[in-house]
Design a protein around this motif. Structure first.
Motif, PDB file in Angstrom:
ATOM      1  N   ASP A 138       0.340  -0.680  -0.061  1.00  0.00           N
ATOM      2  CA  ASP A 138       0.096  -0.250  -0.125  1.00  0.00           C
ATOM      3  C   ASP A 138       1.236   1.282   0.450  1.00  0.00           C
ATOM      4  O   ASP A 138       0.124   1.956  -0.646  1.00  0.00           O
ATOM      5  N   LEU A 139       1.900   1.856   0.465  1.00  0.00           N
ATOM      6  CA  LEU A 139       2.993   2.692   0.422  1.00  0.00           C
ATOM      7  C   LEU A 139       4.134   2.514  -0.830  1.00  0.00           C
ATOM      8  O   LEU A 139       4.708   1.272  -0.531  1.00  0.00           O
ATOM      9  N   LEU A 140       3.370   3.282  -1.384  1.00  0.00           N
ATOM     10  CA  LEU A 140       3.670   3.443  -2.889  1.00  0.00           C
ATOM     11  C   LEU A 140       5.792   3.744  -2.832  1.00  0.00           C
ATOM     12  O   LEU A 140       6.818   2.984  -3.607  1.00  0.00           O
ATOM     13  N   GLU A 141       6.520   4.108  -1.657  1.00  0.00           N
ATOM     14  CA  GLU A 141       7.376   4.379  -1.279  1.00  0.00           C
ATOM     15  C   GLU A 141       8.676   3.244  -1.112  1.00  0.00           C
ATOM     16  O   GLU A 141       9.309   3.153  -1.674  1.00  0.00           O
ATOM     17  N   ASP A 142       7.615   2.760  -0.508  1.00  0.00           N
ATOM     18  CA  ASP A 142       8.227   0.698  -0.530  1.00  0.00           C
ATOM     19  C   ASP A 142       7.169  -0.619   0.146  1.00  0.00           C
ATOM     20  O   ASP A 142       7.052  -0.267   0.757  1.00  0.00           O
ATOM     21  N   LEU A 143       7.438  -0.814  -0.857  1.00  0.00           N
ATOM     22  CA  LEU A 143       5.983  -1.979  -1.455  1.00  0.00           C
ATOM     23  C   LEU A 143       6.540  -2.709  -0.534  1.00  0.00           C
ATOM     24  O   LEU A 143       5.498  -3.494  -0.646  1.00  0.00           O
ATOM     25  N   THR A 144       7.280  -2.907   0.710  1.00  0.00           N
ATOM     26  CA  THR A 144       7.672  -4.295   1.596  1.00  0.00           C
ATOM     27  C   THR A 144       7.186  -3.665   3.226  1.00  0.00           C
ATOM     28  O   THR A 144       7.445  -4.447   3.687  1.00  0.00           O
ATOM     29  N   TYR A 145       6.695  -2.769   3.480  1.00  0.00           N
ATOM     30  CA  TYR A 145       6.874  -1.741   4.573  1.00  0.00           C
ATOM     31  C   TYR A 145       4.745  -2.596   5.449  1.00  0.00           C
ATOM     32  O   TYR A 145       4.137  -2.163   4.541  1.00  0.00           O
ATOM     33  N   GLY A 146       5.354  -2.818   6.206  1.00  0.00           N
ATOM     34  CA  GLY A 146       3.539  -2.931   6.752  1.00  0.00           C
ATOM     35  C   GLY A 146       3.475  -4.164   6.947  1.00  0.00           C
ATOM     36  O   GLY A 146       4.103  -5.409   6.661  1.00  0.00           O
ATOM     37  N   ALA A 147       2.494  -4.786   8.278  1.00  0.00           N
ATOM     38  CA  ALA A 147       2.290  -6.154   8.449  1.00  0.00           C
ATOM     39  C   ALA A 147       1.175  -6.028   7.937  1.00  0.00           C
ATOM     40  O   ALA A 147       0.520  -7.546   7.921  1.00  0.00           O
ATOM     41  N   GLY A 148       0.074  -5.695   7.751  1.00  0.00           N
ATOM     42  CA  GLY A 148      -0.977  -5.626   7.540  1.00  0.00           C
ATOM     43  C   GLY A 148      -1.959  -7.039   8.168  1.00  0.00           C
ATOM     44  O   GLY A 148      -3.109  -7.487   7.869  1.00  0.00           O
ATOM     45  N   LEU A 149      -1.785  -6.202   9.350  1.00  0.00           N
ATOM     46  CA  LEU A 149      -2.675  -7.038  10.737  1.00  0.00           C
ATOM     47  C   LEU A 149      -3.973  -7.591   9.498  1.00  0.00           C
ATOM     48  O   LEU A 149      -5.112  -8.561  10.835  1.00  0.00           O
ATOM     49  N   ALA A 150      -4.947  -6.011   9.753  1.00  0.00           N
ATOM     50  CA  ALA A 150      -6.454  -6.636   9.388  1.00  0.00           C
ATOM     51  C   ALA A 150      -6.454  -7.439   8.521  1.00  0.00           C
ATOM     52  O   ALA A 150      -7.795  -8.247   8.748  1.00  0.00           O
ATOM     53  N   GLN A 151      -5.525  -8.010   7.403  1.00  0.00           N
ATOM     54  CA  GLN A 151      -5.547  -9.029   6.717  1.00  0.00           C
ATOM     55  C   GLN A 151      -5.840 -10.464   7.215  1.00  0.00           C
ATOM     56  O   GLN A 151      -6.721 -11.135   6.283  1.00  0.00           O
ATOM     57  N   TYR A 152      -5.137 -10.363   8.515  1.00  0.00           N
ATOM     58  CA  TYR A 152      -6.076 -11.362   9.705  1.00  0.00           C
ATOM     59  C   TYR A 152      -7.805 -12.122  10.016  1.00  0.00           C
ATOM     60  O   TYR A 152      -7.855 -12.647  10.993  1.00  0.00           O
ATOM     61  N   ILE A 153      -7.915 -10.205  10.289  1.00  0.00           N
ATOM     62  CA  ILE A 153      -9.287 -10.769  10.539  1.00  0.00           C
ATOM     63  C   ILE A 153     -10.388 -11.792   9.481  1.00  0.00           C
ATOM     64  O   ILE A 153     -10.028 -11.397   8.208  1.00  0.00           O
ATOM     65  N   GLY A 154     -10.532 -12.713  10.393  1.00  0.00           N
ATOM     66  CA  GLY A 154     -11.544 -13.671  10.041  1.00  0.00           C
ATOM     67  C   GLY A 154     -11.095 -14.738   9.862  1.00  0.00           C
ATOM     68  O   GLY A 154     -11.722 -15.881   9.314  1.00  0.00           O
TER      69      GLY A 154
END
Length: 120
Positions: free
Chosen positions: A43-59
């Motif tokens: 989601d962050l165009l400057e660094d495509l590897t940035y972030g854990a994306g915890l919301a993706q684990y909901i459900g």
């Protein structure tokens, strides 16, 4: 080190002098950790590897060990985090999951704590 003061669900705020409020110290680290943990990789165009994306684990079924390792790894990538002493994943058996992170920021000599609740 400074960033604009901006909570995840909030808005920019004005300083007493009328400029934009800046975030420093322990609040800066807290703000950066929340942003990193909730941002999806890609989601962050400057660094495509940035972030854990915890919301993706909901459900999804919770793998506490994998989630704990992901959170600790991502926290240690922040420049303002000196160390992570613990990451505790708590589930209540009804779909509620929370992560409590204990860490030391470079600006503080004592441990800080951050709890992120999520519902699955």
């Amino acid at each position: 080190m400074y960033d604009l003061s901006l909570d995840w669900s909030g808005d920019l705020s004005l300083s007493p002098t009328g400029g934009l409020e800046l975030s420093t110290g322990a609040n800066l680290t807290r703000q950066r950790l929340i942003r990193r943990l909730l941002t999806n990789p890609g989601d962050l165009l400057e660094d495509l590897t940035y972030g854990a994306g915890l919301a993706q684990y909901i459900g999804l079924p919770v793998n506490a060990g994998a989630l704990q390792a992901l959170i600790e790894e991502q926290c240690l990538l922040e420049d303002t985090v000196e160390s992570v002493s613990s990451v505790k994943i708590l589930t209540d058996g009804k779909g509620f999951v929370s992560a409590t992170i204990s860490y030391v920021s470079i600006d503080a000599s004592e441990a800080q704590s951050l709890t992120l609740p999520t519902t699955t």
